[in-house]
Design an enzyme around this catalytic site. Structure first.
Site, PDB file in Angstrom:
ATOM      1  N   SER A  81       2.453   0.332   3.544  1.00 57.03           N
ATOM      2  CA  SER A  81       2.540   1.565   2.759  1.00 57.03           C
ATOM      3  C   SER A  81       3.776   2.373   3.123  1.00 57.03           C
ATOM      4  O   SER A  81       4.319   2.267   4.217  1.00 57.03           O
ATOM      5  CB  SER A  81       1.310   2.445   3.003  1.00 57.03           C
ATOM      6  OG  SER A  81       0.140   1.735   2.722  1.00 57.03           O
TER       7      SER A  81
HETATM    8  N1  SAH Z   1      -2.169  -1.129   6.643  1.00 50.25           N
HETATM    9  C1  SAH Z   1      -1.241  -2.223   6.404  1.00 50.25           C
HETATM   10  C2  SAH Z   1      -0.926  -2.431   4.956  1.00 50.25           C
HETATM   11  C3  SAH Z   1      -2.043  -2.985   4.253  1.00 50.25           C
HETATM   12  S1  SAH Z   1      -1.743  -3.688   2.682  1.00 50.25           S
HETATM   13  C4  SAH Z   1       0.020  -2.028   7.198  1.00 50.25           C
HETATM   14  O1  SAH Z   1       0.175  -1.025   7.900  1.00 50.25           O
HETATM   15  O2  SAH Z   1       0.866  -2.917   7.117  1.00 50.25           O
HETATM   16  C5  SAH Z   1      -3.442  -4.007   2.333  1.00 50.25           C
HETATM   17  C6  SAH Z   1      -4.031  -5.149   3.111  1.00 50.25           C
HETATM   18  O3  SAH Z   1      -5.403  -5.197   2.799  1.00 50.25           O
HETATM   19  C7  SAH Z   1      -3.452  -6.511   2.756  1.00 50.25           C
HETATM   20  O4  SAH Z   1      -2.964  -7.127   3.904  1.00 50.25           O
HETATM   21  C8  SAH Z   1      -4.643  -7.263   2.163  1.00 50.25           C
HETATM   22  O5  SAH Z   1      -4.639  -8.646   2.463  1.00 50.25           O
HETATM   23  C9  SAH Z   1      -5.806  -6.553   2.830  1.00 50.25           C
HETATM   24  N2  SAH Z   1      -7.104  -6.663   2.163  1.00 50.25           N
HETATM   25  C10 SAH Z   1      -7.392  -6.599   0.853  1.00 50.25           C
HETATM   26  N3  SAH Z   1      -8.718  -6.747   0.658  1.00 50.25           N
HETATM   27  C11 SAH Z   1      -9.280  -6.917   1.888  1.00 50.25           C
HETATM   28  C12 SAH Z   1     -10.615  -7.121   2.361  1.00 50.25           C
HETATM   29  N4  SAH Z   1     -11.658  -7.202   1.542  1.00 50.25           N
HETATM   30  N5  SAH Z   1     -10.805  -7.240   3.688  1.00 50.25           N
HETATM   31  C13 SAH Z   1      -9.775  -7.180   4.567  1.00 50.25           C
HETATM   32  N6  SAH Z   1      -8.499  -6.999   4.180  1.00 50.25           N
HETATM   33  C14 SAH Z   1      -8.258  -6.859   2.851  1.00 50.25           C
END
Ligand code: SAH
Length: 237
Positions: A82
């Protein structure tokens, strides 16, 4: 059982190579001043964490130069880290106190996980994509962080064995706040921060629990990748 909270510490960065070893100190200070302070991020612990943590280290090497831009950045597997402002705002909304147990959904690069540890949380983090989870775990360990527990799987189920959590932060967008998270919040003021809305546009929500009462606040409009799983979206875009 009482948890022993280990303080996050930072080793030198010998294990990192090339550009990743650069400090980008100036860029980070500018990011905090222009993108965070000027836009109203006021929590001193959050500002200090964002000043300290080398965001570029969490990015694939070809995107390191974009690490301090005012935008999300690709981290591979079709996912993004993000925008710095959004990381700061979500962390500020979560109101972490030292020693709080926090559940994070969507480990991604591990950057938000590091920020949560810096502000004092013991973090339980879940990522559904194995390659991302493995990279994030290695990076966090290389940086010397150990106040986290990582699990690969569907984060929409939460982590019931470790509930209740003082805070739950979801860094992917959901059509609505899953009941699983509400159930796993502490009954004494536990807070859930989650983007809720349609696939392409959401609003950041904070839900606070006192016993069986839940209150909802709405913050800024935002756009996140989808939360994919049993209690989220059923498939990718
Ligand atoms: N917080 C992260 C960015 C996250 S992007 C950072 O600092 O880099 C969102 C993430 O959520 C992605 O990696 C995606 O694979 C994950 N995601 C999506 N659905 C999910 C679920 N049901 N359980 C766990 N992770 C999930």
């Amino acid at each position: 059982m009482k948890f022993q909270i280990r303080v996050a510490r930072k080793k030198d960065m010998k294990s990192l190579s090339g550009e990743a070893r650069e400090s980008f100190h100036e860029e980070r200070m500018q990011m905090v001043e222009q993108q965070l302070r000027r836009r109203g991020i006021h929590d001193q612990n959050v500002l200090a964490a964002m000043e300290k943590i080398p965001r570029h280290v969490f990015l694939p090497v070809e995107f390191i130069r974009s690490a301090y831009d005012d935008s999300p950045v690709t981290i591979g597997e079709g996912q993004t880290i993000s925008q710095p402002y959004m990381v700061a705002l979500m962390t500020q909304c979560l109101q972490v106190h030292k020693g709080d147990r926090v559940l994070e959904i969507g480990t991604g690069s591990g950057y938000q996980t590091a920020i949560l540890m810096e502000v004092g949380a013991e973090v339980y983090t879940i990522e559904r994509m194995k390659p991302l989870a493995e990279k994030a775990e290695k990076k966090l360990k290389d940086l010397g962080y150990d106040a986290f527990h990582i699990r690969i799987g569907d984060g929409t189920l939460g982590w019931p064995e470790q509930a209740p959590f003082q805070g739950i932060i979801v860094t992917a967008a959901a059509p609505e706040a899953p009941e699983t998270y509400k159930e796993q919040l502490s009954e004494e003021g536990g807070q859930l921060v989650i983007p809720v809305g349609s696939r392409y546009s959401q609003v950041l929500h904070r839900i606070t629990r006192f016993q069986d009462r839940f209150t909802k606040e709405e913050f800024t409009p935002c756009v996140f990748v989808p939360l994919v799983g049993k209690y989220g979206w059923k498939e990718e875009y």
